[in-house]
Design a protein around this motif. Sequence first.
Motif, PDB file in Angstrom:
ATOM      1  N   THR A 544       0.851  -1.188   0.000  1.00 25.06           N
ATOM      2  CA  THR A 544       0.000   0.000   0.000  1.00 25.06           C
ATOM      3  C   THR A 544       0.887   1.238   0.000  1.00 25.06           C
ATOM      4  OG1 THR A 544      -1.794  -1.112   1.154  1.00 25.06           O
ATOM      5  CG2 THR A 544      -1.745   1.286   1.277  1.00 25.06           C
ATOM      6  N   ASP A 597      -3.665   1.862  -8.895  1.00 22.67           N
ATOM      7  CA  ASP A 597      -4.400   1.271  -7.782  1.00 22.67           C
ATOM      8  C   ASP A 597      -5.079  -0.018  -8.245  1.00 22.67           C
ATOM      9  OD1 ASP A 597      -5.569   1.022  -5.241  1.00 22.67           O
ATOM     10  OD2 ASP A 597      -7.413   1.976  -5.967  1.00 22.67           O
ATOM     11  N   GLY A 598      -4.782  -1.127  -7.584  1.00 25.76           N
ATOM     12  CA  GLY A 598      -5.356  -2.417  -7.948  1.00 25.76           C
ATOM     13  C   GLY A 598      -4.538  -3.198  -8.949  1.00 25.76           C
ATOM     14  N   THR A 618      -0.760  -7.362  -5.027  1.00 23.36           N
ATOM     15  CA  THR A 618      -1.600  -6.224  -5.397  1.00 23.36           C
ATOM     16  C   THR A 618      -1.025  -4.929  -4.845  1.00 23.36           C
ATOM     17  OG1 THR A 618      -3.554  -7.646  -5.381  1.00 23.36           O
ATOM     18  CG2 THR A 618      -3.926  -5.267  -5.271  1.00 23.36           C
ATOM     19  N   THR A 620      -1.929  -1.191  -3.820  1.00 28.70           N
ATOM     20  CA  THR A 620      -3.021  -0.282  -3.484  1.00 28.70           C
ATOM     21  C   THR A 620      -2.447   1.120  -3.357  1.00 28.70           C
ATOM     22  OG1 THR A 620      -4.185  -2.035  -2.293  1.00 28.70           O
ATOM     23  CG2 THR A 620      -4.831   0.245  -1.811  1.00 28.70           C
TER      24      THR A 620
END
Length: 748
Positions: A544, A597-598, A618, A620
């Motif tokens: 993230t 994002d994603g 992933t 984020t």
Amino acid sequence: MTSTPGTAPGTPPGGQSRLRRRAGTAAVAALLLAGIPVGAAVSADAGTPKTATGPQGQKLTVSATTGLDPAGQKVRVQGERYGLTTGIYVALCKDNGDNRVPSPCLGGADMSGGSKTSQWIVPPGDPYEGDLAQAFGPGGTFDVEIEIAQKGDGLDCAEVACSVVTRADHRAAGDRTQDVRIPVAFAGQGPGDGGGEGVDVPAGTVSYKSAAEFTSAGKPLDLLLHPDSKKLYVGADNLPDTADVDERGLHVLNPENGTSESWISQAPGSTGALRASAAARIAGPLPGDGVVYNYPLRGVGSAKSGDDAASGVWLAGSTITDIAPGTTPDTVLVAQGATLSEIERATGTATRTLTLPGGTQFAADPERGALWYTDFAAGKLHRVDLTSFTVSGSFDLPGAPGGMAGFTETDPATGAVWVGVDRSVLVFDAAGTLVKTLTGKDLARDAAFDTASGRAYVVWQDGGDLSDPANDNNGTLTVYGTEDFAVAAEDLSLPGNHSQAGAASLAVEPGGATVFVTSPAEGKITKLVRQVSPLVTRAPSDLTAKEGEEVALTAEAEGTPEPTVRWQVSTDDAQTWKDVEGATESALTFTARTTQDGYRYRAEFRNDVGTTRTAAVTLTVTAATGGDSGGDVGGDTGGDGDGDASNGGSTGGDGTAGGDGGTQTGGGSDSTGGSTGTSGGSSGTVGGSGSTVGGGVAGGTGTAATSGGGSLAATGATVMSVTLAAAGLVGAGVLVHRRARRRTEGAR
């Protein structure tokens, strides 16, 4: 690889529109979540559910995927958009990669309805619906619990990659369209433990390939790789094809390229005179360099590289059928049919003699003071105590009577004795109990052990009689673990290696990186080198980041040859992948953008053996907060504002947003000041000491003051009224949209 803003890995053409949508959404979320301290990183919790998408759009979610209890725990598994025509199993399974059946699974395939480790989901109205299986809900949904543990039912997730999966039930076992996989890790395992996902072969697959063929040692009969000098000693007979040269004798080769370093062709005969003599069997090494060996018919010789001839003695009695080092440095153990003797190498005098019921060959285990004597004709294996020189046990050799006599070798690490009989290898433990029978398609001819890796190498020769349908002229090399007897490398075909002209033999380099195999019929020694498909040793994990932050993903793998790496990105939830341009290092670093994002990333490792990928992770990306939020919400912050504290400071620099010409005046005073932002020709002031939260709504004017000094963006603690939040949403979204667009386009 490091990318610059606007060229982040995976950014697709047309990424601007996505950037605009996500930036506006992020700004709205930032305002509505005013009670959360701005600037606090949002990280994925180990227990946070993880989701994967299947080949037909299925959505699979698992409630917890890392730090799982090795002893077992329940996890919740939910699915959506599964087809209503195919039943599925839900279970924890070995992850064998794309388009390969996930297997084995904890609990197996539940066809009883009583399993807690797997669940069976079937279409509504299916004959098995009810006690055995539950039906899909509307839209192909399900919601179940399963109990998973690190180990059980032939599965050990500490050794292999495991995933919670769905797969088609037993009625459509070959259907891979229902395969959806979510990797899991138990406590003590790092992300990606298990070696990665093998694409063409499983990760860490060991195999051997031919690297060279040596034809400089006549007809090779026996091999020894000297532990001190590292030279390859070859006992050889004459090769009929080379009538002009008699190659009998002891050859010393450079193991790297097979060049001859020495050739000892003569040894003392029955009268003591030197004569040309083959080297039939090598007993063992001499300290530093050289070997002790048997030359026909009853000679025991010794020689080292560079000697003109061997020194030796000629024994009385019958032909020597086997030889090994003795219990002292000056003796050797010799089999002459059923007679076992220990003799002095210098004189040939027998110091101890034992006559057995029958037999021809043996294997000594000096570490445990034992010797194993094989009588293939009678189907017996005798254990001899080397201290008392007496038989201490006799055991049956299943299949030996009438079978082809192969070899007898002991594993120095475990004391187990391996006996080759016909097309089988019988493994007895140190107590004489038969613990394993290994079966091959060819004749078991020799075995060698590598104690460093705990591996046993067996060479199998074809019978060579092509009138027999079982023969094809090709031999085989197999590798097994000496503890569990599991196959430790892919079987390797040895073309042309048959038994019509003599038995093949083996020598293994410590560690198993190189293996040498003789082929008497072809007059050659094949050098084999180990190769290993990439095995992931460090894998990336979900990440993230905030808009504009530098992020790094790291992956490492080992393999032979050393694997290369390339990073790949998916912008459509792992449905398709493309290479990240120039990303061929273990670390992938770039500036995070909300366009990403994603996005999902993985590293792909390749070598000559195969391709292995890390599990997809992933990224984020959240909207920037903290000191930069004034720019995100109300336009770029306008300069330092280092004016006189008494008059509120001076103009704080360019506060334009997207070229609209709006300005901001930042006051430097702790007691007074404000900011003016222009958007679409209208101004709005959101007061506060020295910084701006947001401009007014386009076409209107709004004013609000904050108390205590400092804005929401600066402290993250000020609570904004719902009215102000609502009024600021449109303006904030527009300004972030424009600012982000300017940055992206300006970096191109």
